[in-house]
Design an enzyme around this catalytic site. Structure first.
Site, PDB file in Angstrom:
ATOM      1  N   ASN A 135       0.834  -1.198   0.000  1.00  0.00           N
ATOM      2  CA  ASN A 135       0.000   0.000   0.000  1.00  0.00           C
ATOM      3  C   ASN A 135       0.870   1.250   0.000  1.00  0.00           C
ATOM      4  O   ASN A 135       1.698   1.400  -0.892  1.00  0.00           O
ATOM      5  CB  ASN A 135      -1.085  -0.021   1.085  1.00  0.00           C
ATOM      6  CG  ASN A 135      -0.622  -0.240   2.502  1.00  0.00           C
ATOM      7  OD1 ASN A 135      -0.265  -1.351   2.884  1.00  0.00           O
ATOM      8  ND2 ASN A 135      -0.661   0.804   3.321  1.00  0.00           N
ATOM      9  N   ASP A 136       0.746   2.166   0.946  1.00  0.00           N
ATOM     10  CA  ASP A 136       1.275   3.525   0.836  1.00  0.00           C
ATOM     11  C   ASP A 136       2.744   3.617   0.417  1.00  0.00           C
ATOM     12  O   ASP A 136       3.588   2.871   0.930  1.00  0.00           O
ATOM     13  CB  ASP A 136       1.163   4.241   2.183  1.00  0.00           C
ATOM     14  CG  ASP A 136      -0.219   4.188   2.775  1.00  0.00           C
ATOM     15  OD1 ASP A 136      -1.094   3.512   2.216  1.00  0.00           O
ATOM     16  OD2 ASP A 136      -0.418   4.818   3.826  1.00  0.00           O
TER      17      ASP A 136
END
Length: 656
Positions: A135-136
């Site tokens: 993710n991020d």
């Protein structure tokens, strides 16, 4: 896989209102580019490509890409399922934004995905890990000749959890090398996750990486890490500070509402550094807290807030940086306030899963930021991207004097399919970010120049007439991995005669590409199959208001992107500024299961994840269309480049 017949008519049943279809495919309606082979040669080449593709897939499956002995497997939902907790929230329960695709994807019956389809979904020139969940983006920076990207990663599964920091490096932001994990959750202060953080490069060359850790008690604290060997340009090993945690949440902030520190900026008058951290208060207001430090170990919470917006909820992944109002160059994060400097404040809204930004003024003495237009404040105004785009982060590139934006694009398929294919999510193409000196009200985003190094063969078309209700196939040999630039012009007489007031138009609620109006929609269909049973529409729509003024919308319609039923399909988009004398322009990056589109030079951007079942490999096509009722269009210029693969692979690291 059947070889597409380029001259067969399109007659297909629809359960929804279709785009008007062309009646026949023949040489008179299929535009050809100025540097294309004959149609007979095209058919032979396409047949060869399709044959080679199939043979390659057989080989891939045999050598580990498919089931036993390389057979073409189907997902059988009657067997034991890889996911048995459709409705169990993970991210929110752990104290961050929701990471599950949710019960909406629990379609019955589950679509019978094949290995052919799932293997095809992996992208060719977007960054994604070799396997498992991502993710991020974290701590992007340039250091000693290398661009570094860290990212939230689960080394054990294609689902969120066990969050560590993955790490990759590149010379050009396109070709990446995977490195060993940078940080793992091995201390009490980050035992439940090494979450999002940012890198600050100091003038003396030191690096301070401040990141959020979730403690054994699930309290969000901020921690410091630094390179174990600053002389190593790859920054393979990292040490966590013995002073961790260096920042605890204030008493009036919830223990799970305090995360994601920004890159720090230097304040000469204080001989100190400042950074912002996202939070929310008991009144559900989104907040950016401001901290000051001289050594990155001891921090002072400054009075008030950098900024807050009522009712916007938790602000994740806050970003804060300067932009120049009179130059096409980016600015270092520590650039101070000045007459030709604006400041961008961006927050990822936890509840909406969308990234909002606003442009304003920073008061260094007061430690506050004020938006230029209060009605366009953070969370209620502009977005970086109106599609599947979240948790973004920028960094300053000193080599090319530019600000570069990274954004996370999650899956919108089922977690069942993610586990089958063994990976989930990717990063968008890195984008340069500039202040729009023409509109003076928004940012410009554009793929970094290095992406163009992947362009190979080019096809050009010009002055293609698009009558009302028409769909025109493009004579493009391969359409799964392309870079498209298009310029459209609307018929002026139709524009002048149009009196229809369409004040309620909205990309998401007005029928998508099938919702016809006097002056739109029109644009391109990408990742479409031969019969248009699958298609993703990238288009413009012009709306005339009751005052007679025109507004332009830029939209992306996924509703017919796939025949599969266990994926989320939406229509994304927004209005886009178009100045007097400007044509309508769009750039589209198509890379298997992701489509990134940039309208009007990057004033509006839309990212889609799509999962075709037919428009894959040699079966993917591209079309122009005009679904307006009263206006013809002209595709003045259309350029399509085939894109090479970036060939991401591990970096070869010798023994110590």
């Amino acid at each position: 896989m059947d070889v597409p017949d380029l001259e067969s008519p399109i007659f297909i049943p629809y359960s929804y209102h279709p785009l008007p279809q062309v009646e026949d495919y023949d040489d008179s309606i299929i535009p050809t580019s100025s540097n294309k082979p004959s149609r007979r040669a095209l058919r032979l080449v396409l047949f060869g490509i399709t044959t080679v593709t199939l043979l390659g897939l057989v080989s891939l499956f045999y050598h580990g890409g498919g089931g036993p002995q390389g057979e073409l497997e189907f997902f059988d939902p009657a067997k034991e399922t890889p996911v048995d907790r459709w409705t169990v929230s993970r991210g929110t329960a752990e104290g961050v934004s929701e990471k599950s695709n949710g019960p909406i994807l629990g379609a019955t019956p589950v679509y019978p995905w094949t290995n052919v389809m799932l293997v095809w979904q992996r992208t060719a020139f977007h960054f994604q890990p070799q396997e498992n969940w991502m993710n991020d983006p974290n701590g992007p920076m340039y250091y000693k000749g290398w661009y570094h990207l860290f990212y939230q990663y689960n080394p054990e599964s294609a689902l969120w959890g066990n969050i560590t920091w993955g790490h990759a490096v590149s010379r050009d932001l396109v070709h990446w090398f995977y490195l060993p994990l940078a940080m793992v959750p091995d201390q009490w202060y980050d035992a439940n996750g090494v979450w999002t953080g940012s890198a600050t490069l100091m003038p003396d060359g030191r690096i301070a990486m401040v990141y959020t850790g979730s403690t054994t008690q699930s309290v969000q604290v901020q921690n410091l890490a630094f390179p174990a060997d600053p002389d190593d340009p790859l920054l393979i090993r990292w040490n966590k500070s013995e002073s961790n945690p260096v920042i605890f949440p204030p008493p009036w902030v919830g223990p799970t509402d305090f995360r994601d520190p920004t890159t720090a900026w230097y304040v000469p008058t204080e001989s100190a550094w400042r950074l912002a951290i996202g939070a929310k208060d008991s009144e559900h207001n989104g907040i950016a807290l401001l901290y000051q430090t001289k050594d990155f170990i001891t921090y002072e919470l400054l009075p008030g807030f950098l900024h807050a917006v009522n009712g916007t909820g938790m602000w994740e992944c806050v970003d804060f940086y300067p932009v120049s109002t009179g130059s096409a160059l980016g600015l270092d994060t520590s650039t101070g306030p000045g007459p030709r400097v604006k400041y961008v404040l961006k927050a990822s809204l936890d509840e909406k899963k969308q990234d909002y930004y606003a442009i304003g003024t920073y008061d260094g003495e007061e430690g506050t930021w004020t938006p230029d237009e209060p009605e366009m404040d953070v969370g209620i105004g502009l977005r970086y991207d109106y599609g599947k785009f979240y948790a973004s982060k920028t960094f300053y590139d000193p080599v090319k004097e530019r600000r570069v934006l990274w954004g996370w694009t999650a899956e919108t398929d089922s977690e069942w399919a993610d586990l089958l294919k063994g990976w989930a999510s990717l990063q968008t193409i890195p984008r340069t970010v500039l202040y729009d000196d023409e509109t003076k009200s928004n940012l410009i985003q554009w793929p970094v120049d290095e992406v163009e190094s992947l362009r190979s063969s080019k096809q050009e078309f010009s002055n293609i007439k698009l009558s009302t209700g028409s769909v025109v196939p493009l004579d493009v040999t391969q359409a799964t991995q392309v870079d498209i630039e298009a310029e459209f012009e609307i018929d002026l007489s139709a524009l002048e005669q149009s009196v229809e007031a369409d004040v309620g138009y909205n990309c998401s609620t007005s029928g998508g590409a099938a919702g016809r109006g006097a002056l739109g929609p029109f644009g391109l269909l990408v990742l479409a199959d031969q019969d248009l049973k699958e298609q993703t529409a990238v288009y413009f729509y012009l709306r005339r208001g009751t005052d007679g003024g025109l507004s332009t919308f830029f939209c992306q319609d996924e509703m017919r992107s796939s025949l599969a039923n266990d994926i989320v399909k939406r229509v994304y988009g927004s209005s886009v500024p178009v100045l007097d004398g400007e044509s309508l322009t769009v750039r589209i990056l198509v890379d298997h299961s992701v489509i990134e589109s940039f309208a009007q030079g990057g004033r509006a951007c839309v990212t889609s994840r799509v999962y075709p079942t037919r428009a894959v490999y040699g079966g993917a096509r591209a079309f122009l269309f005009n679904n307006a009722t009263d206006a013809s269009m002209t595709a003045k210029s259309l350029k399509i480049w085939q894109m090479d693969s970036a060939f991401l692979h591990p970096y070869s690291i010798g023994p110590d």
